[in-house]
Design an enzyme around this catalytic site. Sequence first.
Site, PDB file in Angstrom:
ATOM      1  N   LYS A 103       0.826  -1.215   0.000  1.00  0.00           N
ATOM      2  CA  LYS A 103       0.000   0.000   0.000  1.00  0.00           C
ATOM      3  C   LYS A 103       0.864   1.271   0.000  1.00  0.00           C
ATOM      4  O   LYS A 103       0.554   2.239  -0.679  1.00  0.00           O
ATOM      5  CB  LYS A 103      -0.958  -0.126   1.179  1.00  0.00           C
ATOM      6  CG  LYS A 103      -1.148   1.016   2.095  1.00  0.00           C
ATOM      7  CD  LYS A 103      -2.142   0.667   3.175  1.00  0.00           C
ATOM      8  CE  LYS A 103      -1.412   0.610   4.516  1.00  0.00           C
ATOM      9  NZ  LYS A 103      -2.230   0.309   5.651  1.00  0.00           N
ATOM     10  N   HIS A 111      21.315  -1.405   3.091  1.00  0.00           N
ATOM     11  CA  HIS A 111      21.334  -0.099   2.424  1.00  0.00           C
ATOM     12  C   HIS A 111      22.714   0.569   2.507  1.00  0.00           C
ATOM     13  O   HIS A 111      23.243   1.051   1.504  1.00  0.00           O
ATOM     14  CB  HIS A 111      20.298   0.843   3.040  1.00  0.00           C
ATOM     15  CG  HIS A 111      18.901   0.293   3.061  1.00  0.00           C
ATOM     16  ND1 HIS A 111      18.423  -0.542   2.083  1.00  0.00           N
ATOM     17  CD2 HIS A 111      17.872   0.466   3.928  1.00  0.00           C
ATOM     18  CE1 HIS A 111      17.160  -0.858   2.363  1.00  0.00           C
ATOM     19  NE2 HIS A 111      16.814  -0.268   3.476  1.00  0.00           N
ATOM     20  N   LYS A 161      26.914   4.632   9.957  1.00  0.00           N
ATOM     21  CA  LYS A 161      26.157   5.030  11.149  1.00  0.00           C
ATOM     22  C   LYS A 161      24.672   5.040  10.799  1.00  0.00           C
ATOM     23  O   LYS A 161      24.293   5.609   9.770  1.00  0.00           O
ATOM     24  CB  LYS A 161      26.541   6.450  11.586  1.00  0.00           C
ATOM     25  CG  LYS A 161      28.011   6.639  11.909  1.00  0.00           C
ATOM     26  CD  LYS A 161      28.271   8.052  12.433  1.00  0.00           C
ATOM     27  CE  LYS A 161      27.994   9.087  11.410  1.00  0.00           C
ATOM     28  NZ  LYS A 161      27.920  10.453  11.815  1.00  0.00           N
ATOM     29  N   ARG A 174      21.047  13.325  19.128  1.00  0.00           N
ATOM     30  CA  ARG A 174      21.992  12.984  18.060  1.00  0.00           C
ATOM     31  C   ARG A 174      22.409  11.520  18.110  1.00  0.00           C
ATOM     32  O   ARG A 174      23.144  11.042  17.247  1.00  0.00           O
ATOM     33  CB  ARG A 174      23.243  13.855  18.148  1.00  0.00           C
ATOM     34  CG  ARG A 174      23.098  15.219  17.500  1.00  0.00           C
ATOM     35  CD  ARG A 174      24.446  15.894  17.314  1.00  0.00           C
ATOM     36  NE  ARG A 174      25.276  15.208  16.358  1.00  0.00           N
ATOM     37  CZ  ARG A 174      26.513  14.770  16.593  1.00  0.00           C
ATOM     38  NH1 ARG A 174      27.065  14.941  17.766  1.00  0.00           N
ATOM     39  NH2 ARG A 174      27.196  14.160  15.646  1.00  0.00           N
TER      40      ARG A 174
HETATM   41  N1  LIG Z   1      23.288  21.951  -0.821  1.00  0.00           N
HETATM   42  C1  LIG Z   1      22.984  21.732   0.397  1.00  0.00           C
HETATM   43  O1  LIG Z   1      21.941  21.210   0.662  1.00  0.00           O
HETATM   44  C2  LIG Z   1      23.929  22.129   1.445  1.00  0.00           C
HETATM   45  C3  LIG Z   1      23.538  21.997   2.732  1.00  0.00           C
HETATM   46  N2  LIG Z   1      24.355  22.327   3.714  1.00  0.00           N
HETATM   47  C4  LIG Z   1      23.844  22.209   5.081  1.00  0.00           C
HETATM   48  O2  LIG Z   1      24.590  23.032   5.918  1.00  0.00           O
HETATM   49  C5  LIG Z   1      24.745  22.431   7.192  1.00  0.00           C
HETATM   50  C6  LIG Z   1      26.200  22.237   7.528  1.00  0.00           C
HETATM   51  O3  LIG Z   1      26.750  21.330   6.588  1.00  0.00           O
HETATM   52  P1  LIG Z   1      28.012  20.446   6.830  1.00  0.00           P
HETATM   53  O4  LIG Z   1      29.174  21.318   6.885  1.00  0.00           O
HETATM   54  O5  LIG Z   1      28.059  19.407   5.826  1.00  0.00           O
HETATM   55  O6  LIG Z   1      27.763  19.852   8.232  1.00  0.00           O
HETATM   56  P2  LIG Z   1      28.699  20.053   9.521  1.00  0.00           P
HETATM   57  O7  LIG Z   1      30.106  19.956   9.103  1.00  0.00           O
HETATM   58  O8  LIG Z   1      28.198  21.187  10.292  1.00  0.00           O
HETATM   59  O9  LIG Z   1      28.327  18.780  10.328  1.00  0.00           O
HETATM   60  C7  LIG Z   1      28.107  17.655   9.700  1.00  0.00           C
HETATM   61  C8  LIG Z   1      28.947  16.532  10.284  1.00  0.00           C
HETATM   62  O10 LIG Z   1      29.402  16.715  11.609  1.00  0.00           O
HETATM   63  C9  LIG Z   1      28.659  15.925  12.559  1.00  0.00           C
HETATM   64  N3  LIG Z   1      28.217  16.783  13.661  1.00  0.00           N
HETATM   65  C10 LIG Z   1      27.186  17.634  13.705  1.00  0.00           C
HETATM   66  N4  LIG Z   1      27.134  18.229  14.938  1.00  0.00           N
HETATM   67  C11 LIG Z   1      28.168  17.731  15.646  1.00  0.00           C
HETATM   68  C12 LIG Z   1      28.656  17.935  16.968  1.00  0.00           C
HETATM   69  N5  LIG Z   1      28.060  18.801  17.794  1.00  0.00           N
HETATM   70  N6  LIG Z   1      29.745  17.242  17.371  1.00  0.00           N
HETATM   71  C13 LIG Z   1      30.362  16.383  16.529  1.00  0.00           C
HETATM   72  N7  LIG Z   1      29.937  16.143  15.274  1.00  0.00           N
HETATM   73  C14 LIG Z   1      28.864  16.798  14.844  1.00  0.00           C
HETATM   74  C15 LIG Z   1      27.516  15.387  11.815  1.00  0.00           C
HETATM   75  O11 LIG Z   1      27.264  14.154  12.313  1.00  0.00           O
HETATM   76  P3  LIG Z   1      25.843  13.498  12.390  1.00  0.00           P
HETATM   77  O12 LIG Z   1      25.125  13.849  11.137  1.00  0.00           O
HETATM   78  O13 LIG Z   1      26.182  12.072  12.482  1.00  0.00           O
HETATM   79  O14 LIG Z   1      25.152  14.050  13.599  1.00  0.00           O
HETATM   80  C16 LIG Z   1      28.092  15.345  10.371  1.00  0.00           C
HETATM   81  O15 LIG Z   1      28.894  14.223  10.203  1.00  0.00           O
HETATM   82  C17 LIG Z   1      24.054  21.101   7.117  1.00  0.00           C
HETATM   83  O16 LIG Z   1      22.751  21.220   7.592  1.00  0.00           O
HETATM   84  C18 LIG Z   1      24.035  20.826   5.645  1.00  0.00           C
HETATM   85  O17 LIG Z   1      23.010  19.959   5.312  1.00  0.00           O
HETATM   86  C19 LIG Z   1      25.609  22.752   3.442  1.00  0.00           C
HETATM   87  C20 LIG Z   1      26.037  22.917   2.164  1.00  0.00           C
HETATM   88  C21 LIG Z   1      25.218  22.644   1.058  1.00  0.00           C
HETATM   89  O1  LIG Z   2      14.389  -0.710   4.612  1.00  0.00           O
HETATM   90  C1  LIG Z   2      14.118   0.139   5.432  1.00  0.00           C
HETATM   91  O2  LIG Z   2      14.200   1.447   5.073  1.00  0.00           O
HETATM   92  C2  LIG Z   2      13.418   2.415   5.745  1.00  0.00           C
HETATM   93  C3  LIG Z   2      13.958   3.767   5.322  1.00  0.00           C
HETATM   94  O3  LIG Z   2      13.726   3.938   3.956  1.00  0.00           O
HETATM   95  P1  LIG Z   2      13.639   5.392   3.347  1.00  0.00           P
HETATM   96  O4  LIG Z   2      13.530   5.180   1.897  1.00  0.00           O
HETATM   97  O5  LIG Z   2      12.426   6.031   3.959  1.00  0.00           O
HETATM   98  O6  LIG Z   2      14.881   6.092   3.762  1.00  0.00           O
HETATM   99  C4  LIG Z   2      13.475   2.233   7.246  1.00  0.00           C
HETATM  100  O7  LIG Z   2      12.575   3.115   7.868  1.00  0.00           O
HETATM  101  C5  LIG Z   2      13.078   0.817   7.588  1.00  0.00           C
HETATM  102  O8  LIG Z   2      13.227   0.612   8.989  1.00  0.00           O
HETATM  103  C6  LIG Z   2      13.920  -0.182   6.847  1.00  0.00           C
HETATM  104  O9  LIG Z   2      13.406  -1.481   7.009  1.00  0.00           O
END
Ligand SMILES: NC(=O)C1=CN([C@@H]2O[C@H](COP(=O)(O)OP(=O)(O)OC[C@H]3O[C@@H](n4cnc5c(N)ncnc54)[C@H](OP(=O)(O)O)[C@@H]3O)[C@@H](O)[C@H]2O)C=CC1
Ligand SMILES: O=C1O[C@H](COP(=O)(O)O)[C@@H](O)[C@H](O)[C@H]1O
Length: 520
Positions: free
Chosen positions: A31, A255, A346, A475
């Site tokens: 569905k 995935h 992760k 987080r």
């Molecule tokens: N075109 C686009 O859409 C773009 C979007 N952006 C956005 O700008 C923002 C910043 O981008 P970006 O520089 O890539 O991200 P950051 O470098 O700010 O952080 C991203 C990475 O650092 C980890 N992280 C975040 N917070 C912490 C923390 N407090 N301590 C330790 N690790 C941390 C995250 O891990 P985890 O995710 O595992 O928490 C991720 O791996 C994001 O929201 C990004 O999506 C930036 C550029 C272009």
């Molecule tokens: O296969 C699975 O994927 C979904 C996430 O898929 P997405 O396309 O929405 O990112 C996940 O929620 C589910 O637990 C898992 O079995």
Amino acid sequence: MSSITTPKVNQGDSKHLYTVIVLGASGDLAKKKTFPALFGLYKNKYLDQNTRIIGYARTKMDQTTFEGHVSKYIKLKTEADKAALQQFLKLCSYQDGQYDQDKDFQNLEKHILEVEKASGSTARLFYMALPPSVFIPVATSLKRNNYHSVEKDGILTRLIVEKPFGMDLESSRKLGRELGALFNEDEIYRIDHYLGKEMVKNLMILRFANVIFGSVWNRQSIDNVQITFKEKIGTEGRGGYFDEFGIIRDVMQNHLLQILSLVAMEPPVSLSAEDVRDEKVKVLRFIPPIVKENVLLGQYGKSEDGKEPGYLDDKTVPHGSKTPTYAAATLFIHNDRWSGVPFMLKCGKALDQQKTEIRIQFKDVPGNLFTGLSRNEIVIRVQPNEAVYVKMMNKEPGLGMKTIISDLDLSYSSRFNDSVIPEAYESLILDALNGDHSNFVRDDELDAAWKIFTPILKTIDQGAIDPIPYAYGSRGPKGVSEFVAKHGYTRGEQAYVWPLHSEAGKDATGKDQQFKNKSN
Ligand SMILES: NC(=O)C1=CN([C@@H]2O[C@H](COP(=O)(O)OP(=O)(O)OC[C@H]3O[C@@H](n4cnc5c(N)ncnc54)[C@H](OP(=O)(O)O)[C@@H]3O)[C@@H](O)[C@H]2O)C=CC1
Ligand SMILES: O=C1O[C@H](COP(=O)(O)O)[C@@H](O)[C@H](O)[C@H]1O
């Protein structure tokens, strides 16, 4: 304006017209994903307008109830969509029956034959949207009662199979043997829906069609790679099912590992399904099993405000379960290209945000010409808001020679705003109709994947690793930042704010907020 590549318009395998039979048609997957994807293909004319769709499941439903089920998750934006849905529903019919009764599959056969006679279809695509427990009984019944071959009867048969493909190496091999005794490998399409996502399909083009990326894609330039999957929702409603599997089997082993293989594989000889899959298997075979020291597990509890329930609050989850809802694991690829580069996978549920991304972090710039530099990163955002951005150092505009972190940003929403990104299931069902296996999992690929994960899964199943609790909406478990730092990820000294390309991204002076960043 550029446009993204759309699937070639193909009315299924050139000489075949299909009947699609959805087994488990009353279920959630059918569905939420299968029927909306079939409708998407129909509406956009990627499905021959004479294709017929038959639902099969145990639940008794009349045509009206079935149509309600098919339509429930289909999004209708325009009057044309509504009209298309009415046409689409005319192609759909339903038959109920048990999953282990020959007589019911014989009734299904009669139904299919009638439909084939009326439509002139010469191919059957069986889509198994079923729980693993009935998987082999259904495949056996299909083979006995509904299977035809082109050679014998001029009818082509294909089978789409959904995960989970086993629980470990042993059960996956057993499943493979049982399925292999019924269907040929080229008749089987094992779905990993992440392989149908636009940005995952983009990986080969980014890597092998750009000399600027190709030449730095190795251990000489790259320090570490992170592949991250985050979901805001918990296991609500499916805790009982999830508890048997845990997040590693649910997301990481399939995935995230599929993404890893596309990030790390060598260039294939050609784009043929077998050449691509040969390279994916090869790189997986260079990965030794994950060791306990390189794993961090978590399980979510209540949210900070107590409003969202913890995993163990779900009545269908066994009391005191240690099943992880979060996992981080580091893998190493022992080949010339990647030796020594940590690949951190992760994934978790009930986290602070929804995102899937690949973050490739480069090594520090050698020498000390500048200080306070952040490392280059290529980030491929799979979802939501598909994007590829390269984080790089730039001169802060103005007098002086200050460095500032900036980005080359390919956000799909602004660059390709007249293109529609197909749903993963649309893309994969179309591939199966076209007989293209490139984005489906081959049996030896599965084997190589389970070899990497089975030892650590056995350790986890024995309860030998306690998951670290984390709050719903956070987080993840305490220690994630240290975990990625231990494997080389460096956040850099400069704070980085993405300017968002909107008024909200400008400060009072109209400058991008990015220029407010502190630099050396
Ligand atoms: N075109 C686009 O859409 C773009 C979007 N952006 C956005 O700008 C923002 C910043 O981008 P970006 O520089 O890539 O991200 P950051 O470098 O700010 O952080 C991203 C990475 O650092 C980890 N992280 C975040 N917070 C912490 C923390 N407090 N301590 C330790 N690790 C941390 C995250 O891990 P985890 O995710 O595992 O928490 C991720 O791996 C994001 O929201 C990004 O999506 C930036 C550029 C272009
Ligand atoms: O296969 C699975 O994927 C979904 C996430 O898929 P997405 O396309 O929405 O990112 C996940 O929620 C589910 O637990 C898992 O079995």
